[in-house]
Design a protein around this motif. Sequence first.
Motif, PDB file in Angstrom:
ATOM      1  N   PRO A 184       7.822  -4.369  -8.443  1.00 56.02           N
ATOM      2  CA  PRO A 184       6.978  -3.190  -8.696  1.00 56.02           C
ATOM      3  C   PRO A 184       7.763  -1.883  -8.618  1.00 56.02           C
ATOM      4  CG  PRO A 184       6.447  -4.185  -6.576  1.00 56.02           C
ATOM      5  CD  PRO A 184       7.377  -5.126  -7.265  1.00 56.02           C
ATOM      6  N   ARG A 237       9.027   3.602 -15.500  1.00 59.08           N
ATOM      7  CA  ARG A 237       8.004   4.476 -16.068  1.00 59.08           C
ATOM      8  C   ARG A 237       8.323   5.933 -15.808  1.00 59.08           C
ATOM      9  NH1 ARG A 237       2.507   2.042 -14.148  1.00 59.08           N
ATOM     10  NH2 ARG A 237       2.767  -0.056 -14.951  1.00 59.08           N
ATOM     11  N   THR A 266       9.186   9.696  -3.730  1.00 65.27           N
ATOM     12  CA  THR A 266       8.541   8.431  -4.068  1.00 65.27           C
ATOM     13  C   THR A 266       9.232   7.266  -3.366  1.00 65.27           C
ATOM     14  OG1 THR A 266       7.965   9.305  -6.218  1.00 65.27           O
ATOM     15  CG2 THR A 266       7.901   6.925  -5.964  1.00 65.27           C
ATOM     16  N   LEU A 288       8.180   7.178   0.180  1.00 66.42           N
ATOM     17  CA  LEU A 288       6.829   6.623   0.295  1.00 66.42           C
ATOM     18  C   LEU A 288       6.863   5.099   0.193  1.00 66.42           C
ATOM     19  CD1 LEU A 288       3.746   7.087   0.330  1.00 66.42           C
ATOM     20  CD2 LEU A 288       3.829   7.183  -2.154  1.00 66.42           C
ATOM     21  N   ALA A 300       8.000   3.702   3.332  1.00 66.23           N
ATOM     22  CA  ALA A 300       7.000   3.786   4.389  1.00 66.23           C
ATOM     23  C   ALA A 300       5.947   2.690   4.234  1.00 66.23           C
ATOM     24  CB  ALA A 300       6.350   5.169   4.376  1.00 66.23           C
ATOM     25  N   VAL A 301       5.543   2.402   2.996  1.00 64.95           N
ATOM     26  CA  VAL A 301       4.482   1.403   2.834  1.00 64.95           C
ATOM     27  C   VAL A 301       5.044  -0.004   2.718  1.00 64.95           C
ATOM     28  CG1 VAL A 301       2.907   3.039   1.789  1.00 64.95           C
ATOM     29  CG2 VAL A 301       4.316   1.585   0.329  1.00 64.95           C
ATOM     30  N   GLY A 302       6.342  -0.186   2.951  1.00 62.52           N
ATOM     31  CA  GLY A 302       6.801  -1.548   3.110  1.00 62.52           C
ATOM     32  C   GLY A 302       7.848  -2.057   2.150  1.00 62.52           C
ATOM     33  N   THR A 342      11.620  -2.761   1.285  1.00 59.54           N
ATOM     34  CA  THR A 342      12.859  -2.834   2.061  1.00 59.54           C
ATOM     35  C   THR A 342      13.942  -2.030   1.347  1.00 59.54           C
ATOM     36  OG1 THR A 342      13.550  -4.792   0.888  1.00 59.54           O
ATOM     37  CG2 THR A 342      12.326  -5.139   2.913  1.00 59.54           C
ATOM     38  N   GLN A 370      15.113  -3.806  -1.625  1.00 61.02           N
ATOM     39  CA  GLN A 370      14.278  -3.738  -2.825  1.00 61.02           C
ATOM     40  C   GLN A 370      14.584  -2.468  -3.617  1.00 61.02           C
ATOM     41  OE1 GLN A 370      10.494  -4.443  -0.868  1.00 61.02           O
ATOM     42  NE2 GLN A 370      10.054  -6.091  -2.300  1.00 61.02           N
ATOM     43  N   ARG A 430      14.957  -4.491   8.343  1.00 63.59           N
ATOM     44  CA  ARG A 430      14.220  -5.402   7.459  1.00 63.59           C
ATOM     45  C   ARG A 430      12.906  -5.841   8.112  1.00 63.59           C
ATOM     46  NH1 ARG A 430      14.365 -10.622   6.520  1.00 63.59           N
ATOM     47  NH2 ARG A 430      15.806 -10.944   8.242  1.00 63.59           N
ATOM     48  N   THR A 452      10.462  -2.963   8.357  1.00 69.81           N
ATOM     49  CA  THR A 452       9.840  -2.740   7.049  1.00 69.81           C
ATOM     50  C   THR A 452       8.690  -3.713   6.851  1.00 69.81           C
ATOM     51  OG1 THR A 452      11.951  -2.005   6.162  1.00 69.81           O
ATOM     52  CG2 THR A 452      10.278  -2.640   4.579  1.00 69.81           C
ATOM     53  N   ARG A 462       5.719  -2.666   8.828  1.00 68.13           N
ATOM     54  CA  ARG A 462       5.021  -1.563   8.162  1.00 68.13           C
ATOM     55  C   ARG A 462       4.173  -2.077   7.006  1.00 68.13           C
ATOM     56  NH1 ARG A 462       9.872   1.434   8.550  1.00 68.13           N
ATOM     57  NH2 ARG A 462      10.328   1.160   6.351  1.00 68.13           N
ATOM     58  N   ARG A 463       4.750  -3.021   6.265  1.00 63.81           N
ATOM     59  CA  ARG A 463       4.076  -3.513   5.076  1.00 63.81           C
ATOM     60  C   ARG A 463       2.824  -4.289   5.441  1.00 63.81           C
ATOM     61  NH1 ARG A 463       8.497  -6.197   2.337  1.00 63.81           N
ATOM     62  NH2 ARG A 463       7.811  -8.157   3.262  1.00 63.81           N
ATOM     63  N   VAL A 478       2.426   6.958  -5.672  1.00 61.51           N
ATOM     64  CA  VAL A 478       3.557   6.898  -6.598  1.00 61.51           C
ATOM     65  C   VAL A 478       3.047   7.381  -7.952  1.00 61.51           C
ATOM     66  CG1 VAL A 478       5.259   5.422  -7.695  1.00 61.51           C
ATOM     67  CG2 VAL A 478       4.528   4.965  -5.349  1.00 61.51           C
ATOM     68  N   MET A 533       2.417   5.082 -11.077  1.00 65.23           N
ATOM     69  CA  MET A 533       1.556   3.903 -10.992  1.00 65.23           C
ATOM     70  C   MET A 533       0.091   4.317 -11.077  1.00 65.23           C
ATOM     71  SD  MET A 533       3.268   1.740  -7.918  1.00 65.23           S
ATOM     72  CE  MET A 533       4.851   0.945  -8.084  1.00 65.23           C
ATOM     73  N   GLU A 569      -2.563   0.013  -8.992  1.00 70.26           N
ATOM     74  CA  GLU A 569      -1.201  -0.407  -8.645  1.00 70.26           C
ATOM     75  C   GLU A 569      -0.761   0.221  -7.331  1.00 70.26           C
ATOM     76  OE1 GLU A 569       0.824  -1.155 -13.013  1.00 70.26           O
ATOM     77  OE2 GLU A 569       0.589   0.873 -12.277  1.00 70.26           O
ATOM     78  N   LEU A 592       0.206  -1.850  -3.943  1.00 72.48           N
ATOM     79  CA  LEU A 592       1.663  -1.746  -3.775  1.00 72.48           C
ATOM     80  C   LEU A 592       2.207  -2.518  -2.568  1.00 72.48           C
ATOM     81  CD1 LEU A 592       4.280  -0.539  -4.819  1.00 72.48           C
ATOM     82  CD2 LEU A 592       3.752   1.558  -3.586  1.00 72.48           C
ATOM     83  N   PRO A 593       1.629  -2.345  -1.349  1.00 71.98           N
ATOM     84  CA  PRO A 593       2.219  -3.062  -0.197  1.00 71.98           C
ATOM     85  C   PRO A 593       2.207  -4.579  -0.379  1.00 71.98           C
ATOM     86  CG  PRO A 593       0.757  -1.325   0.549  1.00 71.98           C
ATOM     87  CD  PRO A 593       0.558  -1.435  -0.936  1.00 71.98           C
ATOM     88  N   ARG A 618       2.166  -6.214  -3.210  1.00 70.65           N
ATOM     89  CA  ARG A 618       3.132  -6.563  -4.245  1.00 70.65           C
ATOM     90  C   ARG A 618       4.555  -6.543  -3.691  1.00 70.65           C
ATOM     91  NH1 ARG A 618       0.528  -5.236  -9.184  1.00 70.65           N
ATOM     92  NH2 ARG A 618      -0.878  -6.988  -9.400  1.00 70.65           N
ATOM     93  N   LEU A 619       4.845  -5.546  -2.875  1.00 69.23           N
ATOM     94  CA  LEU A 619       6.188  -5.444  -2.308  1.00 69.23           C
ATOM     95  C   LEU A 619       6.495  -6.663  -1.454  1.00 69.23           C
ATOM     96  CD1 LEU A 619       6.314  -1.677  -1.322  1.00 69.23           C
ATOM     97  CD2 LEU A 619       7.752  -2.823  -2.997  1.00 69.23           C
ATOM     98  N   GLY A 620       5.467  -7.169  -0.790  1.00 73.20           N
ATOM     99  CA  GLY A 620       5.674  -8.341   0.066  1.00 73.20           C
ATOM    100  C   GLY A 620       5.396  -9.645  -0.660  1.00 73.20           C
ATOM    101  N   ARG A 621       5.124  -9.533  -1.971  1.00 77.13           N
ATOM    102  CA  ARG A 621       4.811 -10.702  -2.795  1.00 77.13           C
ATOM    103  C   ARG A 621       3.653 -11.508  -2.218  1.00 77.13           C
ATOM    104  NH1 ARG A 621      10.384 -10.412  -3.210  1.00 77.13           N
ATOM    105  NH2 ARG A 621      11.029  -9.862  -5.310  1.00 77.13           N
ATOM    106  N   ARG A 667      -5.625   2.096  -0.220  1.00 73.03           N
ATOM    107  CA  ARG A 667      -4.373   1.353  -0.065  1.00 73.03           C
ATOM    108  C   ARG A 667      -4.186   0.920   1.383  1.00 73.03           C
ATOM    109  NH1 ARG A 667       0.421   4.875  -1.438  1.00 73.03           N
ATOM    110  NH2 ARG A 667      -0.077   5.727   0.601  1.00 73.03           N
TER     111      ARG A 667
END
Lengths: 845, 254
Positions: free
Chosen positions: A3, A10, A286, A289, A292-294, A296, A299, B97, B100, B103-104, B117, B120, B124, B128-129, B131-134, B174
Amino acid sequence: MNPVLRANLRSGGTRLFAAGAAIAVAVAFVVTSLLMVDAFSRTMESQAEAEAAGADLMVEVSGLVDDPQTPAALADQIQDLDDVGDAQLIRSAFAPAEIGGRDGFLGVSELPEHLPVEFTEGRAAEAADEITVTEQFADAYGLTVGDAVTPEDPATGDAGDPYTVVGLISGIQRAGSAFVSPAGMDAFPEEAFPESIRVVLAESLHGDAGAQRIVQEQIQDLIEQHAPEASVLTHEEIVEAWLEDLAGTSDILVTIGLGFGAIAVFVAGLVITNTFGVLVASRMSTLALLRAVGATARQLKQATLAEGALLGVVGSAVGVLLGFGAAYGLGTAARGLWLEDFAPVRLTVVAVVVGLVLGTVVTGAASLFPALRAGRTSPMQALRPADVAPAEGGVPRVRTTIGVVLGVLGLGAVVAAALLHSPLLGVAGAMLGFLGVLLAARAIVPAVVRGLGLLLARITGGEVPRLVAQNARQTPGRLTTTTSALLIGVTLVVTMTVGAATAQRSLDEEQADRYPVDAAVASADVGAAVDAEDAVTGSATVPGEPAEETTEDGAQAPAQVVAASAETVAEIARRDDLLPEPGQALLSASFYEGEQPVAQWGETATVTLKAAGEEPLQVQGEMAGWLPPGTVVVSSAAGWDLQEAEGQTWMRFSDTATVDEVMQVSGTLTDVAGAETPATVEAALSRASISGVIDTVLLVVLILLAASVVVAVIGVSNTLALSVFERRREAALLRALGLSRGGVRRLVSTEAVLMAVVALLIGGGLGVFFGWAGVSSLVAEDVMGVALAVPWGRLGLIAAAALAAASSPPALRLALWGGPSPRRASPRSSPPLLRLRCLRVPFQV
Amino acid sequence: MLRCGLTWGDRTVDPMTHTSAVAVKATDLIKTYGTGDAAVRPLKRLSLEIPAARFTAVMGPSGSGKSTLMHVLAGLDAPDGGSVIVGDVELTGLDDRRLTRVRRERIGFIFQAYNLVPSMTAQENILLPSRLGRASVDRAFLELVAERLGLTERLHHRPFELSGGQQQRVAVARALVSRPDVIFADEPTGNLDQAAGAEVLDLLRAAVDEFGQTVIMVTHDAGAAARADRTVLLADGRLVDTLEAPPPRSWPPR
């Protein structure tokens, strides 16, 4: 899909497009070079095949030039061998000639009987006064069937027997451009050199490789007995040898193409690093942010790297297509204008793979450093949304040290290359050194800009330059990045300009040495006529007296003694030390020719001058090739009583005179003074053709460099976008604190001008150095001294262009993409109140 | 008031009966910036407990250490001493790691600005969190949250197409959708006008009352703090007072 990557792609917008364009241009350049060289090689290969066709064996006899009987005898002996059907001796000769009414140079060979050729018109030359020429040759001289070609005897200048064109051959031929029969070759005024004996085997054995080898051995025996300097090759060996020759040429073309390709790719790599630097900086909030929301650190790093790789793949693919398109266009143009047999351009696997891999790897590698920076983004930045950016760190020691080391090594290598005449070492050293300068720039550029700003503040007493100086300390990274982009472009263009001027000057000096006077005619009556010619900038009459040259055996030839004055030399000559000292004289080359030369060619000769009623005078004569035949020059200081009316006219041509203009003046001289009057325009001709060659080379090199300059301009635009992005908040704060809108604008433009000045100083200095070193490394060892020439006028234009690029990006960006103008964005889009709402004091302590 | 029986991961939580649990526990936190005379100590052996499924406000004057406390509690910054436990995870000593990941999966954020963001869409951003963590996405829960926050029609809009209040609602969504152990809100009303600010406070209340979330809000606005169940007062790096708010039904004051 990751993502983060998706969000990045974009938000990249025009900046990604710009970076993609940079890599596409660089890849297109490399691909075009590879495809053109490939097509060129295939063209030459097919020609080699075509010409070896027909002959089973070829005996190379050009080593037997001093012994004209042997090749013919050898051909007869080969003819007598059992399996040989035919053995034809091929001879060739060269001489000046009048071709279709124009002066030119004619090289003729005997047309091989068994060479399969295609006549577009007419037939092969048979009689002694017939000639067949290639279409290229006919086009060049405007010849058609029925026209006359008249060779001259190079020794006497007398016209030989004319040939009549009876046929045109299609395509170009390796063997030459004009062909005559053996009888025609005998009639040629210059002695013919034996080239080769083409051997065709008897009917049933023709083309049989085994029979070829057997006959080769038999011929080898003959050679050993009669002509050890000769060698014999089979059909296959001929093609192979030709292709080997060709490989050398291709290698040079590949080296040139890839050399410029490497420059373009190198510049593109720097631009892409800058672009990703811009992207990462503009996404800082960005990225924070996301952290902060996770997300790594990995990533974020991977997303930036993947973005680079993706951009590399897409940019390279576009570049490969562009390159193929360009090569195809060039190939078509070549077929239409120049080489009708030029092989069609084919998209080769090598070119596609090299293009894609190069583009992707360079883009990926260039995004590595920005990717690391993206990964280091602290999530805390998301929590202080609109703080004024903290000051960037001090001078990065490691980077500066590496930069200085690379710079010293690279620039040292460039000096070595100039002294050792090794262009490859020079190119490598220049790239390494330039990279070092870019790395060390982080330590140098902000300090210099700060110094200049403070100096300006002191001189003008204004607050704006002081702010610029403070900014230089606050945001040295941004300052350096923007300056670097300018630096790349300035260095490239200055290098080329100075290189060309230096090459021109070196050649000029060498020319002035050999040919101090552009043209001279043994007549005093042409002054008005030549002064009317645009190409002639000055003429002077040198007083003289007709004389006779008497050699030791009593033979007499007409000659002329003239006396040159210091004024004439100052006005006409390109060299001041031309005037002979008392007791010395200048002798035309004609005294060194003929049965009894005055001395060895070019050496000092002792001659005796006898004037009526005067004591004989012995002088030391130096040869001067630029004098009309039969001329002796003494200094007017010798006090001889000579008549203007019996003198010569010396001329100086304009520095920009073309070959055609010189030929036109030559025609005027013949018309006015008569064809028998000795005259020479050789010096002007040589000068005109050399300056024509330099202009062409410079043009070609600039076209080759255009790719790199386009890429550098894209880089300037990108980094200016970064600076504007980062400026918005800073500008809002200054506006809120009371700086006028005009003040913000002045702040931006003052900084831009100072950056341009620094880029010009460093880039100009490097460019002058690289230009001089480049010419020094290219000239063959000790042929001539390389005198640095700095074309101030052209450098002034470059400076103006750099200042314009730095301070008026609106025009530039609009011209390129029509995006919002970075400079205008900062002062106009910052109403102080609106921005203040998100301004907080940096630290709540 | 709406009551929801919700499945909370592998735990079933009844928000009204689970108030005694501790969501975040900090012990003897010390944080120092700089050295020598220039040293600043925003946290001086600060200890506190944040009860689960409650709305806690952190107040204090500038320099009292409330921002630093939040950074440390949320795993954005590491303390120089002491320990932080979020849910059942000890944050002290975790590498970047693992932090993170905490936090997620366990923490939600609502910031004053730059909440979303920009490239997005609202949906999205909300997902987001995960998705970031799958992690897999609970569609039904997303729809429930979006409906409650009035975002159903706005899920496919980009942030610049939303008002400031709508953007904050997306940020709240979110924070809710990933079902964290605790939601941190940093001056969530600071950038908004009064009406939008009040709306965000309503949403934070709803997150606690209807979704059983734990919310910690850093603010210097006493009015905003008044909507919380408890208010923690900081001064000079120490906890100086804890105020229990009057029962919710007496709010708003007449």
